[in-house]
Design a protein around this motif. Structure first.
Motif, short mmCIF file in Angstrom:
data_model
loop_
_atom_site.label_atom_id
_atom_site.label_comp_id
_atom_site.label_asym_id
_atom_site.label_seq_id
_atom_site.Cartn_x
_atom_site.Cartn_y
_atom_site.Cartn_z
N LEU A 150 0.82 -1.21 0.00
CA LEU A 150 0.00 0.00 0.00
C LEU A 150 0.85 1.26 0.00
CD1 LEU A 150 -3.03 -0.63 2.40
CD2 LEU A 150 -3.11 -0.08 -0.03
N ASP A 151 2.07 1.17 0.51
CA ASP A 151 2.95 2.33 0.53
C ASP A 151 3.30 2.81 -0.87
OD1 ASP A 151 3.54 3.61 2.85
OD2 ASP A 151 5.36 2.49 3.31
N LEU A 198 -9.51 0.07 0.58
CA LEU A 198 -8.06 0.16 0.45
C LEU A 198 -7.58 1.61 0.51
CD1 LEU A 198 -7.40 -2.52 -2.29
CD2 LEU A 198 -6.40 -2.52 -0.01
N HIS A 199 -8.28 2.50 -0.16
CA HIS A 199 -7.90 3.92 -0.11
C HIS A 199 -7.95 4.44 1.32
CE1 HIS A 199 -7.34 5.60 -4.21
NE2 HIS A 199 -8.08 4.55 -4.60
N ARG A 200 -8.99 4.08 2.05
CA ARG A 200 -9.11 4.57 3.42
C ARG A 200 -8.10 3.91 4.35
NH1 ARG A 200 -13.41 3.58 5.86
NH2 ARG A 200 -14.40 2.08 4.46
N ALA A 201 -7.75 2.65 4.06
CA ALA A 201 -6.73 1.98 4.85
C ALA A 201 -5.38 2.67 4.68
CB ALA A 201 -6.64 0.51 4.45
N GLY A 213 -2.82 4.90 7.43
CA GLY A 213 -1.45 4.55 7.76
C GLY A 213 -1.07 3.09 7.57
N TYR A 214 -1.97 2.27 7.05
CA TYR A 214 -1.63 0.88 6.82
C TYR A 214 -0.78 0.76 5.57
CZ TYR A 214 -4.76 -0.11 10.60
OH TYR A 214 -5.33 -0.13 11.84
N THR A 215 0.26 -0.07 5.66
CA THR A 215 1.26 -0.12 4.59
C THR A 215 1.27 -1.42 3.80
OG1 THR A 215 2.93 -0.90 6.17
CG2 THR A 215 2.79 1.49 5.80
#
Length: 309
Positions: free
Chosen positions: A146-147, A264-267, A271-273
């Motif tokens: 996600l980063d 996924l966008h909100r995760a 700060g979820y990577t």
């Protein structure tokens, strides 16, 4: 030293930590925690006869087994055992002892057919086949950074559809139960399920310690949830999609893409990577969605089956 097999002791922190450690060594794509292990042990499903077994050598947990019958199946006698051994202790008999103890337990409670997930690697598959299991379908573990990932742009819901979260149903989650029961019954699998026990669903799923209601995206139409992407979060970095499903009468409208992309966008904003999910190898539509989102397959498990005489 001799390897022994016994039940996991839930009141012993070292047992819980050992169980989790072995699972993470073998399955780094799936997150377990002492809280989630205790949660699984706390579920009192009639007819499940669930156990958590550990193989111990010289005081150290080197193997684990999750064992039970399928209480939601209309077919009696459907059992499962998932056995994992610390790779550093392979070949010392722990796996065989765990399989034997699990099979004896399940057979004593009327199991007629046993299912086990096995990593799609030659040594693991050969082990299963030596114990009388035959291969069936397979499933993938998928990951997304996600980063660094470029997620598809956020989409506007189609006319008549609104995006909500599971937190909006905190006072009455029954509509989400109805959607989960319908969507879950259509998932590919070896064991047919009929999820009709709302109280059991609340205990097992709605009260799961990793469930993130704020990041679970829900599409609502005609006053009811018609699609959702269930989010589990852990340790401030890992995000897992536990389930994505759409009501039968709303399929073909892109709602699974809508809710999973939104979550996924909100995760990522939270700060979820790292994002993880699982996908049955035969579920082409969901594989296509995950590919569209940027997920990559990292490992595969094969479902093995054994018929008891």
């Amino acid at each position: 030293m001799t390897v022994i097999v016994r039940d996991l002791r839930p009141g012993t922190p070292a047992d819980l930590e050992g169980f989790v450690r072995v699972r993470h060594l073998v399955l780094p794509y799936v997150f377990f925690s002492p809280a989630s292990v205790l949660h699984g042990l706390s579920l009192s499903r009639p007819g499940a006869h669930a156990r958590r077994l550990v193989a111990v050598r010289d005081g150290e947990i080197i193997g684990t087994a999750q064992v039970g019958l399928a209480p939601d199946s209309p077919q009696a006698g459907q059992g499962s055992l998932n056995v994992y051994v610390d790779p550093g202790h392979a070949g010392r008999g722990a796996g065989t002892l765990l399989v034997r103890a699990a099979e004896e337990h399940l057979a004593a409670h009327g199991a007629k057919r046993l299912f086990a997930w096995v990593l799609d690697e030659p040594a693991h598959r050969a082990f299963a086949e030596r114990h009388g299991y035959r291969p069936s379908r397979s499933a993938h573990f998928l990951c997304l950074d996600l980063d660094r990932a470029t997620l598809p742009p956020l989409q506007d819901p189609p006319p008549g559809v609104a995006l909500r979260t599971a937190a909006d149903f905190a006072d009455d989650p029954r509509p989400l139960f109805a959607l989960d029961a319908e969507a879950g019954s259509d998932e590919p699998g070896d064991i047919a399920t009929e999820f009709t026990d709302y109280r059991a669903w609340v205990e097992e799923h709605w009260s799961h310690p990793h469930l993130d209601r704020e990041l679970t995206s829900v599409a609502v139409a005609d006053g009811r949830p018609v699609a959702f992407s269930v989010a589990h979060t852990h340790d401030g970095a890992r995000y897992t999609t536990a389930m994505t499903g759409t009501a039968r009468d709303h399929r073909g409208r892109g709602l699974a893409k809508l809710v999973k992309n939104d979550s996924l966008h909100r995760a990522r904003a939270a700060g979820y990577t790292q994002a993880y999910t699982g996908n049955d190898a035969g579920n082409g539509p969901m594989l296509a969605i995950n590919e569209w989102l940027g997920y990559e397959i990292r490992a595969t498990e094969v479902r093995y089956v054994r018929e008891l005489g």
